[in-house]
Write a protein that holds these residues in place. Structure first.
Motif, PDB file in Angstrom:
ATOM      1  N   VAL A 450       0.764  -1.309  -0.054  1.00  0.00           N
ATOM      2  CA  VAL A 450      -0.098   0.062   0.136  1.00  0.00           C
ATOM      3  C   VAL A 450       0.961   1.072   0.122  1.00  0.00           C
ATOM      4  O   VAL A 450       0.743   2.207  -0.660  1.00  0.00           O
ATOM      5  N   LYS A 451       1.833   1.159   0.943  1.00  0.00           N
ATOM      6  CA  LYS A 451       2.700   2.523   0.899  1.00  0.00           C
ATOM      7  C   LYS A 451       3.540   2.635  -0.388  1.00  0.00           C
ATOM      8  O   LYS A 451       3.583   3.790  -1.016  1.00  0.00           O
ATOM      9  N   ASP A 452       3.864   1.645  -1.132  1.00  0.00           N
ATOM     10  CA  ASP A 452       4.629   1.466  -2.381  1.00  0.00           C
ATOM     11  C   ASP A 452       3.816   2.182  -3.270  1.00  0.00           C
ATOM     12  O   ASP A 452       4.359   3.187  -4.285  1.00  0.00           O
ATOM     13  N   VAL A 453       2.391   2.095  -3.402  1.00  0.00           N
ATOM     14  CA  VAL A 453       1.527   2.643  -4.314  1.00  0.00           C
ATOM     15  C   VAL A 453       1.323   4.210  -4.103  1.00  0.00           C
ATOM     16  O   VAL A 453       1.440   5.061  -5.025  1.00  0.00           O
ATOM     17  N   PHE A 454       1.338   4.702  -2.628  1.00  0.00           N
ATOM     18  CA  PHE A 454       0.857   6.024  -2.456  1.00  0.00           C
ATOM     19  C   PHE A 454       2.288   6.725  -2.406  1.00  0.00           C
ATOM     20  O   PHE A 454       2.116   7.874  -2.750  1.00  0.00           O
ATOM     21  N   ASP A 455       3.314   6.015  -2.209  1.00  0.00           N
ATOM     22  CA  ASP A 455       4.513   6.965  -1.763  1.00  0.00           C
ATOM     23  C   ASP A 455       5.675   6.175  -2.229  1.00  0.00           C
ATOM     24  O   ASP A 455       6.356   5.576  -1.461  1.00  0.00           O
ATOM     25  N   PRO A 456       5.908   5.941  -3.763  1.00  0.00           N
ATOM     26  CA  PRO A 456       6.794   5.008  -4.168  1.00  0.00           C
ATOM     27  C   PRO A 456       8.327   5.333  -3.936  1.00  0.00           C
ATOM     28  O   PRO A 456       9.044   4.449  -3.913  1.00  0.00           O
ATOM     29  N   LYS A 457       8.529   6.507  -3.643  1.00  0.00           N
ATOM     30  CA  LYS A 457       9.936   7.042  -3.224  1.00  0.00           C
ATOM     31  C   LYS A 457      10.017   6.672  -1.587  1.00  0.00           C
ATOM     32  O   LYS A 457      11.252   7.227  -1.095  1.00  0.00           O
ATOM     33  N   TRP A 458       9.083   6.484  -0.747  1.00  0.00           N
ATOM     34  CA  TRP A 458       9.201   6.070   0.594  1.00  0.00           C
ATOM     35  C   TRP A 458       9.839   7.529   1.235  1.00  0.00           C
ATOM     36  O   TRP A 458      10.867   7.348   1.950  1.00  0.00           O
ATOM     37  N   LEU A 459       9.139   8.587   1.129  1.00  0.00           N
ATOM     38  CA  LEU A 459       9.611   9.823   1.748  1.00  0.00           C
ATOM     39  C   LEU A 459       8.812  10.385   2.886  1.00  0.00           C
ATOM     40  O   LEU A 459       9.298  10.990   3.849  1.00  0.00           O
ATOM     41  N   LEU A 460       7.515   9.865   2.948  1.00  0.00           N
ATOM     42  CA  LEU A 460       6.656  10.060   3.953  1.00  0.00           C
ATOM     43  C   LEU A 460       6.703   9.357   5.392  1.00  0.00           C
ATOM     44  O   LEU A 460       6.376   8.363   5.275  1.00  0.00           O
ATOM     45  N   ASN A 461       7.258  10.099   6.347  1.00  0.00           N
ATOM     46  CA  ASN A 461       7.244   9.423   7.550  1.00  0.00           C
ATOM     47  C   ASN A 461       7.570   8.102   7.583  1.00  0.00           C
ATOM     48  O   ASN A 461       7.139   7.041   8.422  1.00  0.00           O
ATOM     49  N   ALA A 462       8.494   7.579   6.904  1.00  0.00           N
ATOM     50  CA  ALA A 462       9.086   6.485   6.413  1.00  0.00           C
ATOM     51  C   ALA A 462       9.811   5.463   7.330  1.00  0.00           C
ATOM     52  O   ALA A 462      10.107   4.321   7.653  1.00  0.00           O
ATOM     53  N   ALA A 463      10.222   6.055   8.602  1.00  0.00           N
ATOM     54  CA  ALA A 463      11.000   5.409   9.563  1.00  0.00           C
ATOM     55  C   ALA A 463       9.968   4.841  10.711  1.00  0.00           C
ATOM     56  O   ALA A 463      10.457   4.588  11.716  1.00  0.00           O
ATOM     57  N   LYS A 464       8.710   4.759  10.631  1.00  0.00           N
ATOM     58  CA  LYS A 464       7.761   4.796  11.405  1.00  0.00           C
ATOM     59  C   LYS A 464       6.816   3.306  10.991  1.00  0.00           C
ATOM     60  O   LYS A 464       7.083   2.612   9.905  1.00  0.00           O
ATOM     61  N   VAL A 465       6.048   2.781  11.880  1.00  0.00           N
ATOM     62  CA  VAL A 465       5.160   1.787  11.727  1.00  0.00           C
ATOM     63  C   VAL A 465       5.868   0.486  11.726  1.00  0.00           C
ATOM     64  O   VAL A 465       5.469  -0.634  12.081  1.00  0.00           O
ATOM     65  N   PHE A 466       6.820   0.148  10.756  1.00  0.00           N
ATOM     66  CA  PHE A 466       7.380  -0.942  10.310  1.00  0.00           C
ATOM     67  C   PHE A 466       8.813  -1.167  11.078  1.00  0.00           C
ATOM     68  O   PHE A 466       9.453  -0.050  10.913  1.00  0.00           O
ATOM     69  N   PRO A 467       9.323  -2.383  11.454  1.00  0.00           N
ATOM     70  CA  PRO A 467      10.600  -2.323  11.723  1.00  0.00           C
ATOM     71  C   PRO A 467      11.561  -1.855  10.676  1.00  0.00           C
ATOM     72  O   PRO A 467      11.472  -2.246   9.335  1.00  0.00           O
ATOM     73  N   LEU A 468      12.676  -1.089  10.931  1.00  0.00           N
ATOM     74  CA  LEU A 468      13.418  -0.665  10.058  1.00  0.00           C
ATOM     75  C   LEU A 468      13.877  -1.778   9.120  1.00  0.00           C
ATOM     76  O   LEU A 468      14.200  -1.425   7.759  1.00  0.00           O
ATOM     77  N   SER A 469      14.476  -2.655   9.489  1.00  0.00           N
ATOM     78  CA  SER A 469      14.777  -3.741   8.799  1.00  0.00           C
ATOM     79  C   SER A 469      13.854  -4.479   7.594  1.00  0.00           C
ATOM     80  O   SER A 469      14.184  -4.620   6.570  1.00  0.00           O
ATOM     81  N   ALA A 470      12.562  -4.331   8.002  1.00  0.00           N
ATOM     82  CA  ALA A 470      11.787  -4.698   7.033  1.00  0.00           C
ATOM     83  C   ALA A 470      11.388  -3.565   5.776  1.00  0.00           C
ATOM     84  O   ALA A 470      10.972  -3.787   4.763  1.00  0.00           O
ATOM     85  N   THR A 471      11.857  -2.327   6.027  1.00  0.00           N
ATOM     86  CA  THR A 471      11.615  -1.347   4.981  1.00  0.00           C
ATOM     87  C   THR A 471      12.957  -0.798   4.602  1.00  0.00           C
ATOM     88  O   THR A 471      12.988   0.229   3.513  1.00  0.00           O
ATOM     89  N   GLU A 472      14.179  -1.150   4.841  1.00  0.00           N
ATOM     90  CA  GLU A 472      15.506  -0.888   4.349  1.00  0.00           C
ATOM     91  C   GLU A 472      15.581  -0.714   2.996  1.00  0.00           C
ATOM     92  O   GLU A 472      15.933   0.240   2.478  1.00  0.00           O
TER      93      GLU A 472
END
Lengths: 478, 368
Positions: A450-472
């Motif tokens: 869902v985040k990929d679709v709305f914010d493909p560059k991962w710029l919005l509040n990206a260090a939150k909600v998910f473990p950093l390892s999962a989004t690195e």
């Protein structure tokens, strides 16, 4: 708390970014001096702080669009902020980020009593939404404890609840539409004054997405006529378990109170010393509130009191006047402040199935002994949303870490019995690293889609909600 | 294909070489746009109630469980689904056994939606298999849960395009002790919706507000004395009208839920979701244009079922009306049966489907 390494490239072009922002914003809306950006270094989770690179305070949707477009083009991380009352660190910045605060956008755009809606700018505070419709005896139902200060933008971001959501639902059940600016500056209109929108329920996934999908600038909210009156009854028990069983019986009986609040001995004593509400000396107390006209209130309370009596309460106190009602609520409403008088505390927010209340309360007691940290319990019992307050001493080295460790164990316990990590505060940075205790990698991956679709560059509040390892990988790809 | 458990469902989707047409009970196959062919994938093998806990007002149920089994189990505990799902069989001229998964995948609600929320508002947890064959869970079995994104809502009404639902959790509610309906007679459409707005804007906790054949229907539910009190309160509000009261009239509300008033009509049947006061405006506009139209209003006027001549596209007549129309039956003037809200949401939805279903095999094209 681990945060991503600030992007050196972004930091190096700070002056350039300021110039571009000043092209679209008045000077007072761009905050860049370190002594001023410090005001944005944290939210209500004050244990963690980091001043942002910049803060911006737009006053319109077009300005928000311009800001996001510039940040998108320059690859600058953005942290949206309502009033900064998040208890989960939802608005905590990173050093390379632009904090986008919506506080200046607080107008009422439309009130329509015939269609029972209000449209507001998202920086408006929760309580002032109700304030705007009070003259016609209407109100906006979700009532988080911070409602005097918290903004609708943050309520939508966290899908906030409150004491009365047992009857009226949480934010997502009262939100009809949003104007949301996407990270690339495009303005999306989703939902509106009508109840059903066609297509995928994008509004449903935006609500509670913790500012990671877009910046909501306007919202259409459902408003309701106020009930004629409300009245609480206070019941005290000599065991937590008995209070828990009483809650289950009330719910099963088909009476729907607007609120069922629970407090244990530590909280009762703390509030007595602090607010002098006249609470009885007991292990646990419940405040059950019902609404309606006089006849309706009496009919509901009659049933509730009959149920309570079956559980041998040590005290049963039905309010006889507005003054007594206020006194019954006084202790509950001052509980957090009262516990704060005893020491520093960490407030948890896990939800459990109501039937597991007695077991979970017992286990929390055992953990409290094991860790040597006191715990007070005060929470919305009707829907199982617990708020254990773990006391610690911030000045004692290692105590915060010990408290966090115990907090994590309590939250794992909530998950273990079929509940979840957070019922109304959100994940933020606080519970980010526990997400794999509730979800497996496939569950998380689906959310990341869902985040990929709305914010493909991962710029919005990206260090939150998910473990950093999962989004690195995703964060670094941008 | 008829998998008998979630793992078989995942296997079936993973190994699918061709597009799939997902079927629950088959009673709502006519909803949505045409699906490009597809091998039938039935959820009818995924049955059973996993958990029913009256003291927590929680139900967990596998997706292929027939709705009547769910209702029977809830009945036995004096509970009900808050959102009162409508039955489409009469309207769509379909038959079969509606499944709870189909109800959720199409976000099917009924009159109580105005007070208790839609199907998606009662959904608190979901398990599904995405287009790549991965098993995903979201939410759980508790009423308050903000742990991560709310994919539960996203799956509600996603019509099988993001994944095939295998299990659902719902918040349920106790059945009311008593129900009463105040009927207000002799009204025009605009007056009717105004009457419903007054009732909904009063403190009487109205759980149904419909208008058809010149009559407004206002339902209240709850404890006996309270219902009696509110009945009187509403009668006082409408003292200048011709008013009567029906007690516990379940059939009347079933008829309203299922749009019986227009189900027998010829031509195309449209479902329109609008700002309540726009409902009568839309209908009046059609009448003024000399178009034969029959209408039933629910949700205080915000849900309008219309029967219109075939070969007429209602969307061409919605200037200045805030809301959306979809075609339930008939050719609807050749219009897409359902569309997205606007260009940008259509683009987001397309990308969402591409992410959850990278091979494009789940009910392809049903949502446009």
């Amino acid at each position: 708390m681990q945060m991503p390494i600030p992007n050196a490239d972004v930091l190096s072009k700070k002056a350039h970014i300021i110039r571009r922002l000043l092209d679209v914003l008045p000077p007072e809306a761009v905050i860049s001096e370190p002594n001023e950006t410090r005001a944005y270094e944290c939210d209500a989770l004050t244990a963690y702080r980091c001043p942002p690179m910049l803060a911006v305070l737009p006053d319109s949707t077009p300005q928000v669009s311009d800001i996001l477009r510039i940040c998108f083009e320059e690859g600058v991380p953005v942290v949206p902020r309502g009033s900064g009352t998040s208890l989960a660190g939802g608005a905590m910045p990173t050093a390379d980020s632009v904090v986008l605060g919506v506080a200046k956008m607080n107008d009422v755009l439309e009130t329509d009593y015939e269609n029972r809606i209000i449209r507001v700018q998202s920086g408006r505070t929760n309580l002032s939404v109700s304030g705007a419709v009070e003259e016609e005896d209407f109100f906006y139902a979700p009532d988080p404890s911070s409602q005097l200060a918290c903004a609708i933008a943050g309520n939508i971001g966290m899908n906030s609840g409150g004491a009365h959501c047992l009857k009226y639902g949480v934010t997502t059940n009262n939100l009809l539409g949003v104007t949301m600016v996407m990270m690339d500056g495009e303005v999306a209109e989703i939902g509106g004054a009508h109840l059903d929108a066609p297509g995928l329920d994008l509004l449903g996934v935006i609500c509670g997405s913790e500012g990671q999908l877009g910046v909501v600038t306007e919202a259409t909210l459902r408003i309701l006529h106020k009930p004629v009156a409300a009245r609480p009854v206070l019941m005290a028990f000599d065991e937590n378990e008995v209070a828990g069983a009483c809650v289950a019986d009330i719910i099963k009986a088909g009476v729907l109170p607007v609120a069922i609040e629970f407090m244990d001995r530590l909280c009762i004593e703390a509030t007595e010393n602090f607010a002098h509400a006249g609470y009885p000396d007991a292990e646990a107390l419940l405040i059950v509130e019902v609404e309606g006209s006089e006849i309706e209130i009496e009919e509901q309370l009659e049933k509730i009191i009959a149920i309570a009596k079956r559980h041998d309460p040590v005290e049963l106190r039905e309010s006889k006047s507005d003054e007594e009602s206020a006194k019954i609520w006084l202790g509950r409403k001052s509980a957090f402040g009262a516990v704060g008088q005893i020491g520093d505390y960490m407030c948890l927010d896990g939800t459990i199935p109501v039937s597991e209340l007695p077991y979970v309360l017992r286990r929390i007691g055992e953990l409290s002994d094991e860790y040597g940290l006191q715990v007070g319990n005060v929470f919305h019992a009707g829907d199982g949303n617990m708020h254990p307050l773990i006391l610690f001493d911030a000045n004692k080295p290692g105590d915060l870490e010990l408290c966090e460790k115990m907090g994590a164990e309590v939250l794992r316990l909530c998950v273990e019995v079929g509940g979840c990590l957070t019922g109304e505060h959100g994940v933020g940075i606080e519970k980010r690293d526990l997400m794999f205790d509730q979800y497996n990698p496939d569950d998380i991956e689906a959310q990341l889609f869902v985040k990929d679709v709305f914010d493909p560059k991962w710029l919005l509040n990206a260090a939150k909600v998910f473990p950093l390892s999962a989004t690195e990988t995703r964060r670094n790809a941008s | 294909m008829k998998p008998m458990n979630e793992n078989e469902l995942a296997q079936a989707i993973k190994s699918a070489g061709k597009p799939l047409r997902i079927v629950g009970g088959g009673t709502r196959q006519a909803l949505g746009n045409d699906v490009d062919g597809g091998v039938k994938l039935s959820t009818a093998g995924l049955t059973g109630i996993t958990l029913l806990e009256p003291a927590a007002l929680t139900l967990v149920v596998r997706a292929g469980t027939p709705l009547r089994d769910v209702t029977a189990a809830l009945d036995a505990e004096n509970l009900q689904l808050p959102f009162e799902p409508m039955d489409h069989r009469e309207l769509l001229k379909s038959w079969g056994d509606t499944t709870i998964g189909g109800v959720a995948a199409c976000n099917i609600s009924g009159p109580r939606r105005i007070q208790a929320g839609a199907c998606r508002d009662s959904m608190i947890g979901v398990r599904f298999v995405d287009g790549a064959g991965n098993i995903v869970k979201n939410g759980g079995r508790v009423m308050k849960n903000v742990t991560g994104y709310d994919l539960v809502k996203l799956m509600g009404g996603s019509m099988g395009t993001l994944g095939v639902i295998s299990e659902l959790s719902f918040k349920v509610q106790p059945k009311p002790e008593r129900q009463a309906t105040i009927t207000i007679h002799g009204l025009s459409d605009a007056e009717g919706v105004r009457v419903l707005s007054r009732a909904l804007g009063s403190p009487n906790d109205v759980t149904g507000a419909a208008f058809l054949d010149g009559t407004g229907f206002v339902r209240i539910e709850g404890l006996s004395k309270s219902v009696a009190f509110r009945t009187d309160a509403l009668k006082t509000i409408f003292k200048d009208h011709e008013v009567s009261v029906m007690d516990n009239d379940l059939d009347a509300w079933r008829g309203i839920a299922n749009a019986d008033a227009i189900a027998g009509d010829d031509g195309s049947i449209w479902r329109v979701s609008v700002k309540p006061t726009d409902g009568p405006k839309l209908v009046q506009g059609l009448r003024d244009a000399g178009i034969a139209v029959n209408a039933q209003y629910d949700w205080g006027g915000g849900l309008v079922y219309l029967s219109l001549p075939d070969d007429l596209n209602l969307r061409d007549h919605m200037d200045g009306i805030s809301g959306y129309a979809s075609v339930l039956r008939g050719n609807g003037g050749g219009a897409m049966r359902i569309t997205s809200q606007n260009k940008l949401t259509a683009q987001i939805e397309k990308q969402m489907r591409a992410r959850f279903d990278p091979r494009g095999i789940l009910n392809t094209g049903i949502m446009g």
